[in-house]
Design an enzyme around this catalytic site. Structure first.
Site, PDB file in Angstrom:
ATOM      1  N   ASP A 139      -1.084   5.810  -0.175  1.00 53.98           N
ATOM      2  CA  ASP A 139      -0.674   4.549  -0.786  1.00 53.98           C
ATOM      3  C   ASP A 139      -1.855   3.615  -1.031  1.00 53.98           C
ATOM      4  O   ASP A 139      -2.897   3.728  -0.385  1.00 53.98           O
ATOM      5  CB  ASP A 139       0.349   3.845   0.103  1.00 53.98           C
ATOM      6  CG  ASP A 139       1.617   4.665   0.282  1.00 53.98           C
ATOM      7  OD1 ASP A 139       1.999   5.365  -0.671  1.00 53.98           O
ATOM      8  OD2 ASP A 139       2.211   4.600   1.370  1.00 53.98           O
ATOM      9  N   LYS A 140      -1.658   2.683  -1.923  1.00 56.59           N
ATOM     10  CA  LYS A 140      -2.700   1.724  -2.299  1.00 56.59           C
ATOM     11  C   LYS A 140      -3.363   1.079  -1.075  1.00 56.59           C
ATOM     12  O   LYS A 140      -4.589   1.021  -0.977  1.00 56.59           O
ATOM     13  CB  LYS A 140      -2.085   0.637  -3.183  1.00 56.59           C
ATOM     14  CG  LYS A 140      -3.014  -0.540  -3.472  1.00 56.59           C
ATOM     15  CD  LYS A 140      -2.272  -1.683  -4.143  1.00 56.59           C
ATOM     16  CE  LYS A 140      -3.132  -2.917  -4.247  1.00 56.59           C
ATOM     17  NZ  LYS A 140      -2.395  -4.086  -4.770  1.00 56.59           N
TER      18      LYS A 140
END
Length: 305
Positions: A139-140
């Site tokens: 994820d970011k």
């Protein structure tokens, strides 16, 4: 064009055709698979079926994957922290805040933009125009180790290792609350949250098997520092599993408390260990990176409470 063949097993049985195929490779998005189905590139026992068709055990699926389109994403000279690289595989330490692949609202500054500059033509095309070389993703706001395939041989090998659960993936996380036992195993299926499409949830009817092992490293007054080892790699797996036992990750905007008392933006999660068998040499490679400064600063703040 390349043709891929797969026989539906019990785990995939009952899934929509588009969802079943998208789950075969991390680089195949559901939208892209739907385009293939509409273009009659997908066959079930030799017949064209609709994307909503429910697949059955033993059915043979053939997928004609078109040649890679010209990539409409700009190469950008963005610094990368490379932990391992050869002609087949690239492993890097992704910083917190970096989006992996371009999407609406993130057309530049992504990992893919950086990879196009660094690797030039040396990236697997299986992932499609927006995901060249991407075998898996984090994820970011999750930092840490991420592997990239520089050719199709490497891509196929690494994806198979992911399916066989032979890739070692260990994460460090800081969760709310005190976990009193030293070790734990969470075996709970994960699927799309029926009430909120942006989130995943423990779904016993429609979810896929997900297994997370965790070990307590350090306890704070109101939080716990843990190491998690994945057997499976479902979307948001650690975040969903820890929330399901009452210990969401600190800073998690989707699964944590609405009020963030620690000023840590994004989930406190770091991919610290990655181990895999090299696609060409068959030698085992294992890499480890320490968490970023923001993660360490959070631990210091918790120790001082």
């Amino acid at each position: 064009m390349q043709t891929y063949c797969v026989t539906i097993n019990e785990e995939l049985a009952g899934e929509r055709l588009d969802k079943a195929i998208a789950g075969l490779d991390p680089g195949w998005s559901r939208v892209r698979v739907q385009e293939w189905i509409s273009a009659n590139r997908v066959f079930v026992n030799g017949k064209v079926r609709k994307e909503s068709y429910r697949v059955k055990v033993g059915e043979n699926i053939e997928i004609d994957v078109p040649e890679l389109e010209e990539l409409d994403v700009l190469a950008e000279d963005i610094p990368l922290e490379i932990c391992y690289e050869d002609s087949d595989v690239l492993v890097l330490n992704k910083p917190r805040g970096m989006v992996v692949h371009p999407a609406p609202g993130h057309a530049s500054g992504t990992l893919v933009n950086a990879l196009l500059f660094h690797c030039k033509e040396d990236l697997s095309g299986i992932g499609g125009v927006a995901r060249p070389g991407i075998v898996h993703r984090i994820d970011k706001d999750t930092s840490g180790l991420l592997m990239i395939a520089k050719n199709d041989l490497a891509h196929h090998s690494l994806v198979e290792q992911l399916k066989e659960h032979s890739i070692t993936r260990e994460y460090l996380a800081i969760v709310h609350g005190t976990i009193h036992h030293e070790h734990g195993l969470i075996d709970a299926p994960i699927g799309r949250d029926p009430k909120e499409r942006k989130r995943m949830a423990v779904e016993h009817k429609r979810g896929k098997q997900a297994i997370t092992h965790f070990t307590v490293i350090e306890r704070f007054t109101k939080a716990t520092y843990i190491k998690c080892k994945l057997e499976t790699g479902r979307t948001h797996q650690i975040r969903v599993h820890m929330k399901s036992i009452g210990h969401p990750l600190i800073g998690d905007p989707l699964y944590g408390p609405a009020k963030n008392n620690y000023g840590f933006e994004g989930q406190a999660l770091h991919a610290t260990v990655l181990g895999f068998t090299h696609p060409r040499t068959q030698k085992r490679i294992e890499l480890k990176v320490e968490p970023p400064d923001a993660f360490l600063d959070l631990m210091k703040k918790l120790r001082d409470e």
